[in-house]
Design a protein around this motif. Structure first.
Motif, PDB file in Angstrom:
ATOM      1  N   MET B   1      -4.873  -3.277   8.076  1.00  0.00           N
ATOM      2  CA  MET B   1      -3.458  -3.478   8.384  1.00  0.00           C
ATOM      3  C   MET B   1      -2.654  -2.368   7.723  1.00  0.00           C
ATOM      4  O   MET B   1      -2.975  -1.944   6.611  1.00  0.00           O
ATOM      5  N   LYS B   2      -1.617  -1.950   8.426  1.00  0.00           N
ATOM      6  CA  LYS B   2      -0.729  -0.932   7.847  1.00  0.00           C
ATOM      7  C   LYS B   2       0.524  -1.618   7.289  1.00  0.00           C
ATOM      8  O   LYS B   2       1.220  -2.334   8.011  1.00  0.00           O
ATOM      9  N   ILE B   3       0.761  -1.379   6.018  1.00  0.00           N
ATOM     10  CA  ILE B   3       1.898  -2.006   5.336  1.00  0.00           C
ATOM     11  C   ILE B   3       2.853  -0.898   4.883  1.00  0.00           C
ATOM     12  O   ILE B   3       2.422   0.112   4.319  1.00  0.00           O
ATOM     13  N   ASN B   4       4.122  -1.095   5.142  1.00  0.00           N
ATOM     14  CA  ASN B   4       5.131  -0.129   4.681  1.00  0.00           C
ATOM     15  C   ASN B   4       5.624  -0.579   3.306  1.00  0.00           C
ATOM     16  O   ASN B   4       6.249  -1.631   3.189  1.00  0.00           O
ATOM     17  N   VAL B   5       5.301   0.204   2.304  1.00  0.00           N
ATOM     18  CA  VAL B   5       5.616  -0.190   0.926  1.00  0.00           C
ATOM     19  C   VAL B   5       6.803   0.611   0.418  1.00  0.00           C
ATOM     20  O   VAL B   5       6.855   1.840   0.579  1.00  0.00           O
ATOM     21  N   GLU B  23      -2.808   1.171   3.674  1.00  0.00           N
ATOM     22  CA  GLU B  23      -3.755   0.416   4.497  1.00  0.00           C
ATOM     23  C   GLU B  23      -4.457  -0.627   3.628  1.00  0.00           C
ATOM     24  O   GLU B  23      -4.998  -0.277   2.564  1.00  0.00           O
ATOM     25  N   VAL B  24      -4.439  -1.878   4.049  1.00  0.00           N
ATOM     26  CA  VAL B  24      -5.178  -2.938   3.340  1.00  0.00           C
ATOM     27  C   VAL B  24      -5.951  -3.761   4.365  1.00  0.00           C
ATOM     28  O   VAL B  24      -5.646  -3.728   5.568  1.00  0.00           O
ATOM     29  N   VAL B  30       0.127 -10.062  -1.131  1.00  0.00           N
ATOM     30  CA  VAL B  30       1.042  -9.140  -1.811  1.00  0.00           C
ATOM     31  C   VAL B  30       0.429  -8.662  -3.130  1.00  0.00           C
ATOM     32  O   VAL B  30       0.501  -7.473  -3.463  1.00  0.00           O
ATOM     33  N   ALA B  31      -0.206  -9.583  -3.859  1.00  0.00           N
ATOM     34  CA  ALA B  31      -0.831  -9.208  -5.139  1.00  0.00           C
ATOM     35  C   ALA B  31      -1.967  -8.213  -4.906  1.00  0.00           C
ATOM     36  O   ALA B  31      -2.128  -7.257  -5.676  1.00  0.00           O
ATOM     37  N   ASP B  32      -2.741  -8.426  -3.833  1.00  0.00           N
ATOM     38  CA  ASP B  32      -3.822  -7.481  -3.514  1.00  0.00           C
ATOM     39  C   ASP B  32      -3.240  -6.092  -3.266  1.00  0.00           C
ATOM     40  O   ASP B  32      -3.786  -5.086  -3.723  1.00  0.00           O
ATOM     41  N   LEU B  33      -2.168  -6.048  -2.515  1.00  0.00           N
ATOM     42  CA  LEU B  33      -1.528  -4.762  -2.209  1.00  0.00           C
ATOM     43  C   LEU B  33      -1.057  -4.079  -3.493  1.00  0.00           C
ATOM     44  O   LEU B  33      -1.284  -2.884  -3.699  1.00  0.00           O
ATOM     45  N   PHE B  34      -0.402  -4.850  -4.356  1.00  0.00           N
ATOM     46  CA  PHE B  34       0.120  -4.284  -5.605  1.00  0.00           C
ATOM     47  C   PHE B  34      -1.018  -3.704  -6.449  1.00  0.00           C
ATOM     48  O   PHE B  34      -0.945  -2.571  -6.928  1.00  0.00           O
ATOM     49  N   ASN B  68       0.188  -7.068   9.649  1.00  0.00           N
ATOM     50  CA  ASN B  68       0.308  -5.662  10.022  1.00  0.00           C
ATOM     51  C   ASN B  68       1.786  -5.314  10.268  1.00  0.00           C
ATOM     52  O   ASN B  68       2.496  -6.053  10.956  1.00  0.00           O
ATOM     53  N   GLY B  69       2.251  -4.209   9.688  1.00  0.00           N
ATOM     54  CA  GLY B  69       3.624  -3.762   9.923  1.00  0.00           C
ATOM     55  C   GLY B  69       4.651  -4.334   8.969  1.00  0.00           C
ATOM     56  O   GLY B  69       5.837  -3.988   9.050  1.00  0.00           O
ATOM     57  N   ASP B  70       4.230  -5.202   8.048  1.00  0.00           N
ATOM     58  CA  ASP B  70       5.185  -5.772   7.083  1.00  0.00           C
ATOM     59  C   ASP B  70       5.807  -4.667   6.218  1.00  0.00           C
ATOM     60  O   ASP B  70       5.163  -3.661   5.910  1.00  0.00           O
ATOM     61  N   GLU B  71       7.043  -4.915   5.809  1.00  0.00           N
ATOM     62  CA  GLU B  71       7.705  -4.064   4.814  1.00  0.00           C
ATOM     63  C   GLU B  71       7.661  -4.809   3.480  1.00  0.00           C
ATOM     64  O   GLU B  71       8.186  -5.919   3.376  1.00  0.00           O
ATOM     65  N   VAL B  72       7.019  -4.206   2.509  1.00  0.00           N
ATOM     66  CA  VAL B  72       6.869  -4.854   1.201  1.00  0.00           C
ATOM     67  C   VAL B  72       7.579  -4.016   0.146  1.00  0.00           C
ATOM     68  O   VAL B  72       7.424  -2.793   0.111  1.00  0.00           O
ATOM     69  N   ALA B  73       8.351  -4.678  -0.691  1.00  0.00           N
ATOM     70  CA  ALA B  73       9.023  -3.979  -1.793  1.00  0.00           C
ATOM     71  C   ALA B  73       8.512  -4.514  -3.118  1.00  0.00           C
ATOM     72  O   ALA B  73       8.387  -5.731  -3.290  1.00  0.00           O
ATOM     73  N   PHE B  74       8.208  -3.592  -4.046  1.00  0.00           N
ATOM     74  CA  PHE B  74       7.914  -3.959  -5.430  1.00  0.00           C
ATOM     75  C   PHE B  74       9.252  -3.962  -6.154  1.00  0.00           C
ATOM     76  O   PHE B  74       9.941  -2.936  -6.206  1.00  0.00           O
TER      77      PHE B  74
END
Lengths: 140, 81
Positions: B1-5, B23-24, B30-34, B68-74
């Protein structure tokens, strides 16, 4: 209720806000200005940089205003936050509330600034004589 | 999946970028991405307990599943006002 919610990069136009908040049906206007202080935790602050997740910040502030409006009958409510480099005594945030009677505006204003500080994605980096620090972060 | 961070404030300075596509695998949270991003940049995560996360501009718990395609902000500790 009329509202004005903005994240702005330049100085906040307080005269325009004075005009905007005025309503002939209102007997009360409460105005809060958050300014850059020249010290924090015993350190001398030289200037400050604010950054925002602008789209989400505007959305969160709107949620806060919604919550305030459910609790208190505000007639007009403006919340403006500035980003970028600010100097000492510059206005970082302005919250203006008008209401028919004073109690509603007096109650709503501190609620809005407290919630803004707690949950709106805005950050500030203080510049000291010997370095910088993002507030709220421990050194990494 | 492509995530916009999106990285803000402390993370923007730490990683020297405002955003990127990461890419995850399917089923990532979210924790996995971080953790993936922190490993990628070889930073030990000493700050995750004070960091909040937003997906598509709404706060979420760290076990939120990504699409896929989510926008994630830290979101490091906020400090407006």
């Amino acid at each position: 209720m009329e509202r004005l919610v903005r994240i702005v990069e330049g100085p906040i136009d307080l005269l325009a806000l004075d005009d905007w908040i005025w309503d002939p049906s209102c007997g009360a206007e409460v105005k809060f200005l958050g300014k850059v202080r020249n010290h924090n935790h015993g350190r001398k602050v030289i200037d400050m940089e604010y950054r925002a997740y602008t789209s989400m910040a505007v959305q969160e502030i709107n949620y806060i205003v919604d919550e305030a409006a459910k609790k208190w009958a505000m007639t007009r409510c403006a919340v403006i936050h500035r980003t970028g480099k600010l100097k000492i005594s510059d206005v970082a945030v302005a919250i203006y509330v008008s209401s028919v009677h004073r109690e509603e505006a007096f109650m709503a204003c501190p609620f809005i600034i407290s919630e803004l500080k707690r949950r709106v994605p805005l950050w500030k980096k203080e510049q000291y004589e010997d370095g910088t620090q993002w507030l709220g972060m421990r050194p990494c | 999946m492509k995530i916009n961070v999106k990285y803000f404030a402390f993370y923007e300075d730490l990683l020297d970028r405002k955003e990127e596509q990461v890419e995850v695998g399917e089923g990532a949270t979210v924790a996995d991405l971080f953790n993936h991003v922190m490993r990628q940049y070889e930073f030990k995560d000493r700050l995750s307990t004070s960091t909040l996360f937003a997906v598509n501009q709404a706060y979420v718990p760290r076990d939120c599943l990504l699409k896929n395609g989510d926008e994630v902000a830290f979101i490091p500790p906020v400090a407006g006002g």
